[in-house]
Design a protein around this motif. Structure first.
Motif, PDB file in Angstrom:
ATOM      1  N   LEU A  27       0.860  -1.191   0.000  1.00  0.00           N
ATOM      2  CA  LEU A  27       0.000   0.000   0.000  1.00  0.00           C
ATOM      3  C   LEU A  27       0.892   1.237   0.000  1.00  0.00           C
ATOM      4  O   LEU A  27       1.731   1.414   0.882  1.00  0.00           O
ATOM      5  CB  LEU A  27      -0.897  -0.003   1.245  1.00  0.00           C
ATOM      6  CG  LEU A  27      -1.755   1.243   1.456  1.00  0.00           C
ATOM      7  CD1 LEU A  27      -2.799   1.363   0.360  1.00  0.00           C
ATOM      8  CD2 LEU A  27      -2.436   1.199   2.814  1.00  0.00           C
ATOM      9  N   ILE A  28       0.734   2.064  -1.011  1.00  0.00           N
ATOM     10  CA  ILE A  28       1.485   3.317  -1.089  1.00  0.00           C
ATOM     11  C   ILE A  28       0.542   4.410  -0.599  1.00  0.00           C
ATOM     12  O   ILE A  28      -0.385   4.811  -1.294  1.00  0.00           O
ATOM     13  CB  ILE A  28       1.933   3.618  -2.535  1.00  0.00           C
ATOM     14  CG1 ILE A  28       2.651   2.399  -3.135  1.00  0.00           C
ATOM     15  CG2 ILE A  28       2.806   4.862  -2.575  1.00  0.00           C
ATOM     16  CD1 ILE A  28       3.905   1.993  -2.407  1.00  0.00           C
ATOM     17  N   ALA A  29       0.749   4.846   0.627  1.00  0.00           N
ATOM     18  CA  ALA A  29      -0.150   5.823   1.253  1.00  0.00           C
ATOM     19  C   ALA A  29       0.691   6.938   1.867  1.00  0.00           C
ATOM     20  O   ALA A  29       1.844   6.721   2.228  1.00  0.00           O
ATOM     21  CB  ALA A  29      -0.993   5.138   2.332  1.00  0.00           C
ATOM     22  N   PRO A  30       0.121   8.131   1.988  1.00  0.00           N
ATOM     23  CA  PRO A  30       0.882   9.259   2.556  1.00  0.00           C
ATOM     24  C   PRO A  30       1.004   9.153   4.076  1.00  0.00           C
ATOM     25  O   PRO A  30       0.568  10.030   4.819  1.00  0.00           O
ATOM     26  CB  PRO A  30       0.054  10.476   2.140  1.00  0.00           C
ATOM     27  CG  PRO A  30      -1.334   9.951   2.035  1.00  0.00           C
ATOM     28  CD  PRO A  30      -1.210   8.547   1.537  1.00  0.00           C
ATOM     29  N   LEU A  31       1.593   8.055   4.500  1.00  0.00           N
ATOM     30  CA  LEU A  31       1.846   7.829   5.927  1.00  0.00           C
ATOM     31  C   LEU A  31       3.350   7.638   6.054  1.00  0.00           C
ATOM     32  O   LEU A  31       3.899   6.697   5.474  1.00  0.00           O
ATOM     33  CB  LEU A  31       1.112   6.574   6.427  1.00  0.00           C
ATOM     34  CG  LEU A  31      -0.405   6.566   6.244  1.00  0.00           C
ATOM     35  CD1 LEU A  31      -0.966   5.174   6.509  1.00  0.00           C
ATOM     36  CD2 LEU A  31      -1.043   7.577   7.189  1.00  0.00           C
ATOM     37  N   PHE A  32       4.002   8.531   6.787  1.00  0.00           N
ATOM     38  CA  PHE A  32       5.453   8.511   6.815  1.00  0.00           C
ATOM     39  C   PHE A  32       5.969   8.457   8.255  1.00  0.00           C
ATOM     40  O   PHE A  32       5.369   9.002   9.179  1.00  0.00           O
ATOM     41  CB  PHE A  32       6.020   9.762   6.123  1.00  0.00           C
ATOM     42  CG  PHE A  32       5.634   9.876   4.672  1.00  0.00           C
ATOM     43  CD1 PHE A  32       4.569  10.679   4.291  1.00  0.00           C
ATOM     44  CD2 PHE A  32       6.333   9.179   3.700  1.00  0.00           C
ATOM     45  CE1 PHE A  32       4.208  10.781   2.956  1.00  0.00           C
ATOM     46  CE2 PHE A  32       5.981   9.280   2.359  1.00  0.00           C
ATOM     47  CZ  PHE A  32       4.916  10.076   1.982  1.00  0.00           C
ATOM     48  N   TYR A  33       7.134   7.808   8.417  1.00  0.00           N
ATOM     49  CA  TYR A  33       7.854   7.842   9.680  1.00  0.00           C
ATOM     50  C   TYR A  33       8.548   9.208   9.814  1.00  0.00           C
ATOM     51  O   TYR A  33       8.577   9.991   8.863  1.00  0.00           O
ATOM     52  CB  TYR A  33       8.912   6.746   9.733  1.00  0.00           C
ATOM     53  CG  TYR A  33       8.362   5.351   9.760  1.00  0.00           C
ATOM     54  CD1 TYR A  33       8.494   4.507   8.654  1.00  0.00           C
ATOM     55  CD2 TYR A  33       7.725   4.846  10.892  1.00  0.00           C
ATOM     56  CE1 TYR A  33       8.003   3.211   8.670  1.00  0.00           C
ATOM     57  CE2 TYR A  33       7.231   3.552  10.912  1.00  0.00           C
ATOM     58  CZ  TYR A  33       7.379   2.750   9.802  1.00  0.00           C
ATOM     59  OH  TYR A  33       6.887   1.469   9.825  1.00  0.00           O
ATOM     60  N   GLU A  34       9.136   9.435  11.014  1.00  0.00           N
ATOM     61  CA  GLU A  34       9.804  10.721  11.241  1.00  0.00           C
ATOM     62  C   GLU A  34      11.004  10.931  10.322  1.00  0.00           C
ATOM     63  O   GLU A  34      11.434  12.061  10.095  1.00  0.00           O
ATOM     64  CB  GLU A  34      10.293  10.839  12.695  1.00  0.00           C
ATOM     65  CG  GLU A  34       9.198  10.774  13.734  1.00  0.00           C
ATOM     66  CD  GLU A  34       9.031   9.369  14.280  1.00  0.00           C
ATOM     67  OE1 GLU A  34       8.562   9.264  15.428  1.00  0.00           O
ATOM     68  OE2 GLU A  34       9.360   8.395  13.582  1.00  0.00           O
ATOM     69  N   ASP A  35      11.573   9.854   9.812  1.00  0.00           N
ATOM     70  CA  ASP A  35      12.728  10.037   8.937  1.00  0.00           C
ATOM     71  C   ASP A  35      12.318  10.182   7.469  1.00  0.00           C
ATOM     72  O   ASP A  35      13.159  10.173   6.575  1.00  0.00           O
ATOM     73  CB  ASP A  35      13.727   8.872   9.086  1.00  0.00           C
ATOM     74  CG  ASP A  35      13.137   7.527   8.689  1.00  0.00           C
ATOM     75  OD1 ASP A  35      13.824   6.504   8.858  1.00  0.00           O
ATOM     76  OD2 ASP A  35      11.986   7.493   8.214  1.00  0.00           O
ATOM     77  N   GLY A  36      11.018  10.297   7.228  1.00  0.00           N
ATOM     78  CA  GLY A  36      10.537  10.522   5.878  1.00  0.00           C
ATOM     79  C   GLY A  36      10.193   9.266   5.106  1.00  0.00           C
ATOM     80  O   GLY A  36       9.553   9.331   4.055  1.00  0.00           O
ATOM     81  N   ASP A  37      10.615   8.105   5.572  1.00  0.00           N
ATOM     82  CA  ASP A  37      10.275   6.860   4.889  1.00  0.00           C
ATOM     83  C   ASP A  37       8.798   6.539   5.096  1.00  0.00           C
ATOM     84  O   ASP A  37       8.227   6.793   6.148  1.00  0.00           O
ATOM     85  CB  ASP A  37      11.128   5.700   5.426  1.00  0.00           C
ATOM     86  CG  ASP A  37      12.540   5.704   4.862  1.00  0.00           C
ATOM     87  OD1 ASP A  37      13.400   5.007   5.422  1.00  0.00           O
ATOM     88  OD2 ASP A  37      12.780   6.407   3.863  1.00  0.00           O
TER      89      ASP A  37
END
Lengths: 253, 120
Positions: A27-37
Motif C-alpha cells: 500500500l502506497i499511502a501518505p503515511l510517513f515515519y519521522e525520517d521521511g520513509d
C-alpha cells in the motif's frame, strides 16, 4: 469493484498499490515515519477465493525499530505484546498483522498504521529516556503515597550550607528522615558528602537513598554511599514496594 | 579522539530489497545516538520523493537537528548500488572503514566499478 479499488476509493484516491510479489500488494499511502520513509503496509489475500485480507508489515516495523532498540528483555516483550493487544494486532515471527474482511479493510488499515507507529515509538522507552524521568517518578510516588510523612522538597537542613540539599524531608512522630534520589555518580557523591556533614553537625535524622539503578553506580561510589547513609533502595520499583513498610517501622521504633 | 560509532545492518527475509545499513554517532556526554548515514533499498516511497520507490541514502543534517526533526530525515536518491551487497560495499567506502576487506572478506569483489557515463 475489487477490494483494491474499493480501498483506493475509501482513501479518496490518495493511495496506490505496488505488487511486490505475486499476491502481495504494498500500500502506497501518505503515511510517513519521522525520517521521511513511508510506513510499510502490505496486503495479502487469504484463502482461495475468500474475502479475507491480511494487512501486515513482513517484519519491517521491528526491523526499523532494531536500528536503535531491541525487544530483548521480558519487560520490553511485555510492553510490545501490550501494544499489540491494545491495538488488536497479532504477530508471528516478527510479522505484525491484522486480518479482516474486505468490507472492513479501510478501518483495519488505519488501525494497523496506528498500531505499528506505536511499536516504532518503543525506541522512546530506551534507558536514557526512562532514566530522565526518574526524579519525576520519585516525586510522583512521594506526593501520592507518603502524604502522612508531610514531605518537604528541596530542604536545606543547614541554612548556611545551601550546597547540601535534601530531595525530600519526611517527618512523623517527631522522627525525621531525609530522602534522596540517585541516578548518577555525581549525585551519589553529593549525597555522601551531605550525609557525612549532617552527621558531623549532629542533626537528628535517618537517611534514605533511592537508586535509579544501584548496580550501575561505580563500585567506589556504592561503597562510600553505603557507609554514609542509613538505608538504600536499589531501584524505584523496590522503593515503591517497600517504602511504606520501612517508614512505618522507622517512625514506630 | 575517543569518538564512538555504531553500525547496523538489516535485511528483510521476505523482501531482499528491503535493507538498511546505517552509521550512528554515540555521544559520550549526552544520551541517545544520532544516525549520520543510512543506506536503504527501494522499500517504498520517501516524503521527499513521492510516486516512486528508489534506492536512497538518509543523511543527518544540521537543519533537521536544529528544527527538532529526526536528524536523518533528509534523503537523496542514489544509483551507487542496486543490491544489498553493492550497498554494503558503497557504505564501507563512504565511511572509510579501515581494513574493510579483512572484516568483510570479498565485499569489494564483484562490483564493476561503473561510473556515471559508463552505462549504455
Amino acid at each position: 469493484m475489487n477490494f483494491l479499488d474499493s480501498l483506493r476509493s475509501q482513501f479518496n484516491d490518495h493511495v496506490a498499490f505496488r505488487e511486490r510479489r505475486p499476491g502481495i500488494q504494498q500500500l502506497i499511502a501518505p503515511l510517513f515515519y519521522e525520517d521521511g520513509d513511508m510506513v510499510d503496509i502490505y496486503l495479502e489475500l487469504l484463502g482461495n477465493g475468500g474475502d479475507r485480507v491480511r494487512v501486515c508489515d513482513f517484519g519491517m516495523t521491528l526491523m526499523r525499530l532494531s536500528y536503535s532498540f531491541d525487544v530483548d528483555t521480558p519487560n520490553k516483550e511485555r510492553i510490545f505484546q501490550r501494544i499489540l493487544s491494545e491495538n488488536q494486532l497479532r504477530e508471528e515471527s516478527g510479522n505484525i498483522f491484522i486480518e479482516t474482511d474486505m468490507a472492513s479493510l479501510y478501518p483495519a488499515v488505519l488501525q494497523f498504521a496506528q498500531g505499528v507507529a506505536k511499536v516504532g515509538n518503543m525506541r522512546l522507552f530506551k534507558r536514557e529516556v526512562i532514566a530522565s524521568l526518574f526524579y519525576e517518578m520519585l516525586q510522583e510516588f512521594v506526593e501520592d503515597h507518603l502524604g502522612e510523612y508531610h514531605p518537604r522538597p528541596n530542604e536545606l537542613p543547614l541554612p548556611d550550607r545551601d550546597d547540601l540539599e535534601v530531595d525530600f524531608l519526611l517527618e512523623r512522630n517527631k522522627r525525621i528522615l531525609y530522602l534522596f534520589g540517585v541516578k548518577d555518580p555525581t549525585k551519589a557523591r553529593l549525597i555522601t558528602i551531605s550525609c557525612l556533614e549532617f552527621q558531623r553537625k549532629r542533626l537528628p535524622f535517618k537517611s534514605m537513598v533511592v537508586h535509579e539503578d544501584f548496580e550501575a553506580l561505580p563500585r567506589k561510589d556504592r561503597t562510600r554511599l553505603t557507609s554514609a547513609c542509613d538505608k538504600q533502595f536499589p531501584s524505584l520499583d523496590d522503593f515503591r514496594d517497600n517504602a511504606l513498610r520501612f517508614l512505618e517501622r522507622e517512625v514506630e521504633a | 579522539m575517543g569518538w564512538k560509532f555504531h553500525v547496523f545492518m538489516r535485511i528483510n527475509e521476505k523482501f531482499q530489497e528491503n535493507f538498511s545499513i546505517g552509521l550512528e554517532y554515540v555521544p559520550s556526554d549526552e544520551p541517545g545516538n544520532i544516525v549520520l548515514l543510512r543506506f536503504n533499498g527501494p522499500h517504498g516511497e520517501h516524503v521527499l520523493y513521492p510516486h516512486h520507490a528508489h534506492y536512497h541514502i538518509h543523511e543527518a543534517k544540521v537543519d533537521a537537528i536544529a528544527a527538532g526533526l529526526k536528524p536523518e530525515r533528509y534523503a537523496v536518491v542514489t544509483t551507487d548500488y542496486a543490491s544489498y551487497p553493492e550497498a554494503l560495499a558503497a557504505f564501507l567506502r563512504r565511511i572509510n572503514l579501515g581494513d574493510a576487506d579483512r572484516h568483510f572478506p570479498g565485499v569489494f569483489q564483484g562490483t564493476l566499478g561503473l561510473k556515471e557515463g559508463d552505462r549504455r
